[in-house]
Design a protein around this motif. Structure first.
Motif, PDB file in Angstrom:
ATOM      1  N   TRP A 184       3.419 -29.564   1.110  1.00 58.73           N
ATOM      2  CA  TRP A 184       3.643 -28.225   0.562  1.00 58.73           C
ATOM      3  C   TRP A 184       5.036 -28.151  -0.041  1.00 58.73           C
ATOM      4  N   TYR A 185       5.125 -27.565  -1.255  1.00 62.75           N
ATOM      5  CA  TYR A 185       6.373 -27.555  -2.018  1.00 62.75           C
ATOM      6  C   TYR A 185       6.637 -26.172  -2.598  1.00 62.75           C
ATOM      7  N   CYS A 186       7.875 -25.725  -2.499  1.00 69.21           N
ATOM      8  CA  CYS A 186       8.316 -24.467  -3.104  1.00 69.21           C
ATOM      9  C   CYS A 186       9.196 -24.806  -4.309  1.00 69.21           C
ATOM     10  N   CYS A 216       6.667 -20.018   1.728  1.00 62.86           N
ATOM     11  CA  CYS A 216       7.933 -20.707   1.938  1.00 62.86           C
ATOM     12  C   CYS A 216       8.753 -19.952   2.987  1.00 62.86           C
ATOM     13  N   GLU A 217       9.359 -20.695   3.885  1.00 56.78           N
ATOM     14  CA  GLU A 217      10.197 -20.096   4.926  1.00 56.78           C
ATOM     15  C   GLU A 217      11.426 -19.407   4.339  1.00 56.78           C
ATOM     16  N   ASN A 218      11.910 -19.909   3.206  1.00 54.79           N
ATOM     17  CA  ASN A 218      13.128 -19.380   2.593  1.00 54.79           C
ATOM     18  C   ASN A 218      12.851 -18.270   1.585  1.00 54.79           C
ATOM     19  N   CYS A 219      11.794 -18.431   0.806  1.00 54.90           N
ATOM     20  CA  CYS A 219      11.549 -17.533  -0.320  1.00 54.90           C
ATOM     21  C   CYS A 219      10.395 -16.564  -0.119  1.00 54.90           C
ATOM     22  N   LEU A 270      12.072 -26.651  -1.211  1.00 58.52           N
ATOM     23  CA  LEU A 270      11.631 -27.049   0.126  1.00 58.52           C
ATOM     24  C   LEU A 270      10.325 -27.818   0.034  1.00 58.52           C
ATOM     25  N   PHE A 271      10.264 -28.997   0.652  1.00 66.32           N
ATOM     26  CA  PHE A 271       9.063 -29.825   0.669  1.00 66.32           C
ATOM     27  C   PHE A 271       8.746 -30.179   2.110  1.00 66.32           C
TER      28      PHE A 271
END
Length: 81
Positions: A29-31, A7-10, A36-37
């Motif tokens: 892809w899902y976080c 994930c770009e954020n996590c 984020l999806f």
């Protein structure tokens, strides 16, 4: 086996899921930590007009933030087969 993107954020590995967003089924892809999806089937071609003579055609990909309830099925384990 497919490499799972982080994930770009996590910075944690994302899951590959099937979602239902307002009746439209999308895979991507899902976080689950931040929501984020990144759908894999959402590339669209658009025309950007800068002036009367300049038109640029571009392909865009949209990333969305969704709720866990929109995840219909987790397909991540199928990637490892």
């Amino acid at each position: 086996m497919t490499d799972r993107p982080n994930c770009e954020n996590c910075a944690i590995p994302m899951r590959f899921v099937l979602t239902d967003i307002h009746g439209e089924k999308l895979r991507g892809w899902y976080c689950s930590a931040c929501g984020l999806f990144k759908p894999i089937e959402s590339d669209k071609e658009v025309e950007l007009k800068f002036d009367k003579e300049t038109i640029l055609k571009a392909t865009t990909t949209t990333a969305l933030f969704i709720d866990d309830e929109m995840v219909v099925e987790d397909l991540t384990e199928q990637l490892d087969r």
